[in-house]
Design a protein around this motif. Sequence first.
Motif, PDB file in Angstrom:
ATOM      1  N   GLY A   1       0.886  -1.377   0.001  1.00  0.00           N
ATOM      2  CA  GLY A   1       0.150   0.098   0.077  1.00  0.00           C
ATOM      3  C   GLY A   1       0.736   1.376   0.398  1.00  0.00           C
ATOM      4  O   GLY A   1       0.472   2.212   0.739  1.00  0.00           O
TER       5      GLY A   1
ATOM      6  N   GLY B   1      -0.337   4.420  -0.299  1.00  0.00           N
ATOM      7  CA  GLY B   1      -1.492   5.252  -0.043  1.00  0.00           C
ATOM      8  C   GLY B   1      -1.345   6.456   0.936  1.00  0.00           C
ATOM      9  O   GLY B   1      -0.182   7.071   1.176  1.00  0.00           O
ATOM     10  N   GLN B   2      -1.780   7.116   1.687  1.00  0.00           N
ATOM     11  CA  GLN B   2      -2.272   7.628   2.430  1.00  0.00           C
ATOM     12  C   GLN B   2      -2.005   7.232   3.887  1.00  0.00           C
ATOM     13  O   GLN B   2      -0.119   8.674   4.134  1.00  0.00           O
ATOM     14  CB  GLN B   2      -3.648   8.006   3.224  1.00  0.00           C
ATOM     15  N   ILE B   3      -1.360   6.459   4.643  1.00  0.00           N
ATOM     16  CA  ILE B   3      -0.526   6.178   5.634  1.00  0.00           C
ATOM     17  C   ILE B   3       1.237   6.207   5.479  1.00  0.00           C
ATOM     18  O   ILE B   3       1.979   7.057   5.641  1.00  0.00           O
ATOM     19  CB  ILE B   3      -0.523   4.896   6.357  1.00  0.00           C
TER      20      ILE B   3
ATOM     21  N   GLU C   1       2.610  -2.170  -5.168  1.00  0.00           N
ATOM     22  CA  GLU C   1       1.117  -1.394  -4.800  1.00  0.00           C
ATOM     23  C   GLU C   1       0.383  -2.729  -5.749  1.00  0.00           C
ATOM     24  O   GLU C   1       0.975  -3.059  -7.324  1.00  0.00           O
ATOM     25  CB  GLU C   1       1.765   0.139  -5.342  1.00  0.00           C
ATOM     26  N   ILE C   2      -0.495  -1.635  -6.634  1.00  0.00           N
ATOM     27  CA  ILE C   2      -1.267  -2.149  -7.401  1.00  0.00           C
ATOM     28  C   ILE C   2      -1.212  -2.235  -8.748  1.00  0.00           C
ATOM     29  O   ILE C   2      -0.396  -0.759  -8.778  1.00  0.00           O
ATOM     30  CB  ILE C   2      -2.959  -2.353  -6.885  1.00  0.00           C
TER      31      ILE C   2
ATOM     32  N   VAL D   1       0.609  -2.309   4.967  1.00  0.00           N
ATOM     33  CA  VAL D   1      -0.867  -1.247   5.220  1.00  0.00           C
ATOM     34  C   VAL D   1      -1.818  -1.932   3.923  1.00  0.00           C
ATOM     35  O   VAL D   1      -2.994  -0.531   4.386  1.00  0.00           O
ATOM     36  CB  VAL D   1      -0.102  -0.338   5.223  1.00  0.00           C
ATOM     37  N   GLY D   2      -1.506  -2.354   3.228  1.00  0.00           N
ATOM     38  CA  GLY D   2      -2.143  -2.307   1.550  1.00  0.00           C
ATOM     39  C   GLY D   2      -3.333  -2.758   2.029  1.00  0.00           C
ATOM     40  O   GLY D   2      -3.584  -3.852   2.528  1.00  0.00           O
ATOM     41  N   ALA D   3      -4.673  -2.022   1.833  1.00  0.00           N
ATOM     42  CA  ALA D   3      -5.520  -3.528   1.695  1.00  0.00           C
ATOM     43  C   ALA D   3      -6.507  -2.212   1.403  1.00  0.00           C
ATOM     44  O   ALA D   3      -6.526  -0.942   1.278  1.00  0.00           O
ATOM     45  CB  ALA D   3      -6.235  -3.244   3.418  1.00  0.00           C
TER      46      ALA D   3
ATOM     47  N   VAL E   1      -1.054  -3.921   8.969  1.00  0.00           N
ATOM     48  CA  VAL E   1      -1.870  -2.591   9.218  1.00  0.00           C
ATOM     49  C   VAL E   1      -3.508  -2.131   8.915  1.00  0.00           C
ATOM     50  O   VAL E   1      -4.148  -2.152   9.386  1.00  0.00           O
ATOM     51  CB  VAL E   1      -1.101  -0.847   9.044  1.00  0.00           C
TER      52      VAL E   1
ATOM     53  N   ASN F   1      -6.655  -3.172   7.440  1.00  0.00           N
ATOM     54  CA  ASN F   1      -8.134  -3.825   7.981  1.00  0.00           C
ATOM     55  C   ASN F   1      -9.023  -4.829   7.624  1.00  0.00           C
ATOM     56  O   ASN F   1      -8.704  -4.967   6.398  1.00  0.00           O
ATOM     57  CB  ASN F   1      -8.845  -2.348   8.646  1.00  0.00           C
TER      58      ASN F   1
ATOM     59  N   HIS G   1      -8.527  -4.022  17.522  1.00  0.00           N
ATOM     60  CA  HIS G   1      -8.777  -2.568  16.583  1.00  0.00           C
ATOM     61  C   HIS G   1      -9.970  -2.706  16.164  1.00  0.00           C
ATOM     62  O   HIS G   1      -9.873  -2.782  15.000  1.00  0.00           O
ATOM     63  CB  HIS G   1      -7.016  -2.782  15.688  1.00  0.00           C
TER      64      HIS G   1
HETATM   65  P1  NAX Z   1      -5.558   4.674   1.760  1.00  0.00           P
HETATM   66  O1  NAX Z   1      -6.196   3.426   0.160  1.00  0.00           O
HETATM   67  O2  NAX Z   1      -4.384   5.695   1.110  1.00  0.00           O
HETATM   68  O3  NAX Z   1      -4.046   3.314   0.742  1.00  0.00           O
HETATM   69  C1  NAX Z   1      -3.963   2.258   0.610  1.00  0.00           C
HETATM   70  C2  NAX Z   1      -3.285   1.517  -0.535  1.00  0.00           C
HETATM   71  O4  NAX Z   1      -3.269   0.247  -0.868  1.00  0.00           O
HETATM   72  C3  NAX Z   1      -3.244   2.448  -1.885  1.00  0.00           C
HETATM   73  O5  NAX Z   1      -2.392   3.489  -2.230  1.00  0.00           O
HETATM   74  C4  NAX Z   1      -4.069   0.829  -2.897  1.00  0.00           C
HETATM   75  O6  NAX Z   1      -3.657   1.328  -3.760  1.00  0.00           O
HETATM   76  C5  NAX Z   1      -2.724  -0.102  -2.011  1.00  0.00           C
HETATM   77  N1  NAX Z   1      -3.484  -1.143  -2.120  1.00  0.00           N
HETATM   78  C6  NAX Z   1      -5.003  -2.009  -1.921  1.00  0.00           C
HETATM   79  N2  NAX Z   1      -4.813  -3.328  -2.448  1.00  0.00           N
HETATM   80  C7  NAX Z   1      -3.472  -3.669  -2.089  1.00  0.00           C
HETATM   81  C8  NAX Z   1      -2.754  -5.042  -2.267  1.00  0.00           C
HETATM   82  N3  NAX Z   1      -3.203  -5.681  -2.652  1.00  0.00           N
HETATM   83  N4  NAX Z   1      -0.920  -4.842  -2.617  1.00  0.00           N
HETATM   84  C9  NAX Z   1      -0.333  -3.504  -2.329  1.00  0.00           C
HETATM   85  N5  NAX Z   1      -0.961  -2.981  -2.219  1.00  0.00           N
HETATM   86  C10 NAX Z   1      -2.661  -2.592  -1.560  1.00  0.00           C
HETATM   87  O7  NAX Z   1      -5.882   3.538   2.633  1.00  0.00           O
HETATM   88  P2  NAX Z   1      -4.704   4.520   4.327  1.00  0.00           P
HETATM   89  O8  NAX Z   1      -5.231   4.991   4.428  1.00  0.00           O
HETATM   90  O9  NAX Z   1      -3.069   4.365   3.588  1.00  0.00           O
HETATM   91  O10 NAX Z   1      -4.895   3.131   4.802  1.00  0.00           O
HETATM   92  C11 NAX Z   1      -4.519   1.426   5.164  1.00  0.00           C
HETATM   93  C12 NAX Z   1      -4.917   0.769   5.684  1.00  0.00           C
HETATM   94  O11 NAX Z   1      -4.940   1.173   6.840  1.00  0.00           O
HETATM   95  C13 NAX Z   1      -6.744   0.565   5.494  1.00  0.00           C
HETATM   96  O12 NAX Z   1      -7.109  -0.174   5.590  1.00  0.00           O
HETATM   97  C14 NAX Z   1      -7.204   1.074   6.614  1.00  0.00           C
HETATM   98  O13 NAX Z   1      -8.138   0.994   7.158  1.00  0.00           O
HETATM   99  C15 NAX Z   1      -5.949   0.355   7.396  1.00  0.00           C
HETATM  100  N6  NAX Z   1      -6.012   2.286   8.994  1.00  0.00           N
HETATM  101  C16 NAX Z   1      -5.106   0.388  10.067  1.00  0.00           C
HETATM  102  C17 NAX Z   1      -4.705   1.410  11.480  1.00  0.00           C
HETATM  103  C18 NAX Z   1      -4.786   0.334  12.650  1.00  0.00           C
HETATM  104  O14 NAX Z   1      -5.064   1.511  13.895  1.00  0.00           O
HETATM  105  N7  NAX Z   1      -4.275  -0.848  12.205  1.00  0.00           N
HETATM  106  C19 NAX Z   1      -5.641   2.708  11.420  1.00  0.00           C
HETATM  107  C20 NAX Z   1      -5.668   3.824  10.264  1.00  0.00           C
HETATM  108  C21 NAX Z   1      -6.045   2.913   9.303  1.00  0.00           C
HETATM  109  O15 NAX Z   1      -7.033   3.069   9.315  1.00  0.00           O
END
Ligand code: NAX
Length: 326
Positions: A11, A14-16, A42-43, A87-89, A129, A131, A187
């Motif tokens: 991921g 992405g934002q994080i 990344e995808i 992180v990616g999801a 990370v 969810n 979480h």
């Molecule tokens: P974003 O949607 O900004 O970024 C996620 C990135 O993952 C995107 O760029 C997407 O293209 C990529 N992605 C999707 N499927 C993928 C795959 N199969 N392989 C590789 N990359 C892939 O989300 P972001 O704000 O960065 O959050 C990422 C994840 O963190 C979400 O699932 C979010 O719910 C989760 N979080 C978890 C937290 C925790 O404390 N455990 C807190 C923050 C956040 O909510």
Amino acid sequence: MKQPVRVAVTGAAGQICYSLLFRVANGEMFGKDQPVILQLLEITPALKVLEAVAMELNDCAFPLLHGIVPTDNAEVAFKDADYGLLVGAKPRGPGMERSDLLKDNGKIFSSLGKIIDKVASKNIKIVVVGNPANTNAYILSKNAPSINPRNITALTRLDHNRGLHQLAEKAGSKVADIKKFIIWGNHSTTQVPDITHALVNGKAAPSVVNDQAWTRDTFMPTVAKRGAAVIAARGASSAASAANAVVDHMHDWVLGTADGDWTSMAVASDGSYGIEKGLIYSYPVTCKNGEWTIITDLATDDFIVGKMKESEKELQEERDTCKELM
Ligand code: NAX
């Protein structure tokens, strides 16, 4: 100078990760003497943005950044990886049921588990990370049988840090004065933020706060629902604070928790506190020499135990929804 470690990050566009990667490359996660190679997954549609992230990382001229491997191939990203920041999801779309999200993201983590099993270092340390983080970590572990389950964890440090701030504010204190706070469980909103054993400047937090109604009716829900409050205010989910928590989680796991304190990490349950063995459950832990240890035998009252069981039940239900992925 130490040999560089390989850090696979999913991921990555992405934002994080826009906060996270720069801090890893600057030595804040593994130490100022530890070079890193970032293997960024990344995808395919996000590769162009990932390219821009790699350009910016290069433009920081971080002395510890010894290489960047941007890719849409998970086998490349996890090849010989020493650490995995997962992180990616997929985000929850409009009208999507929680069970659909569980299954969709579960598929990502079952496939990553198989690849990690095949190509990563056998000592890889992973934090999930994306969810639902605890259940994704569980699915990943079941699909990576050659990786020690102790090396697969999920992030509850953001919840922990949120609790530190709320408690410090109530106590008229500073976060640095607070020790031994706990997040138990998942979480999710069933998490259990627990100040029973916390200390404020060495004094028992429950007597410093001296307000059980605030603890149960304000503090606990505020911490558990903080993610939704940030989304309501920002129009997007927590990013910089989530990245900071990932840095804290890995830093403490690898380099150790502070003397006289513990932290919260979601780890494979060993049955402590009556929680089903194997579930990825958040516990108070200390870390030393790259190993975590659950703090056992803390006295828990019926109210906290009831909440801990509710969170365990939710994790069992999530696991059962994704049974076919294991
Ligand atoms: P974003 O949607 O900004 O970024 C996620 C990135 O993952 C995107 O760029 C997407 O293209 C990529 N992605 C999707 N499927 C993928 C795959 N199969 N392989 C590789 N990359 C892939 O989300 P972001 O704000 O960065 O959050 C990422 C994840 O963190 C979400 O699932 C979010 O719910 C989760 N979080 C978890 C937290 C925790 O404390 N455990 C807190 C923050 C956040 O909510």
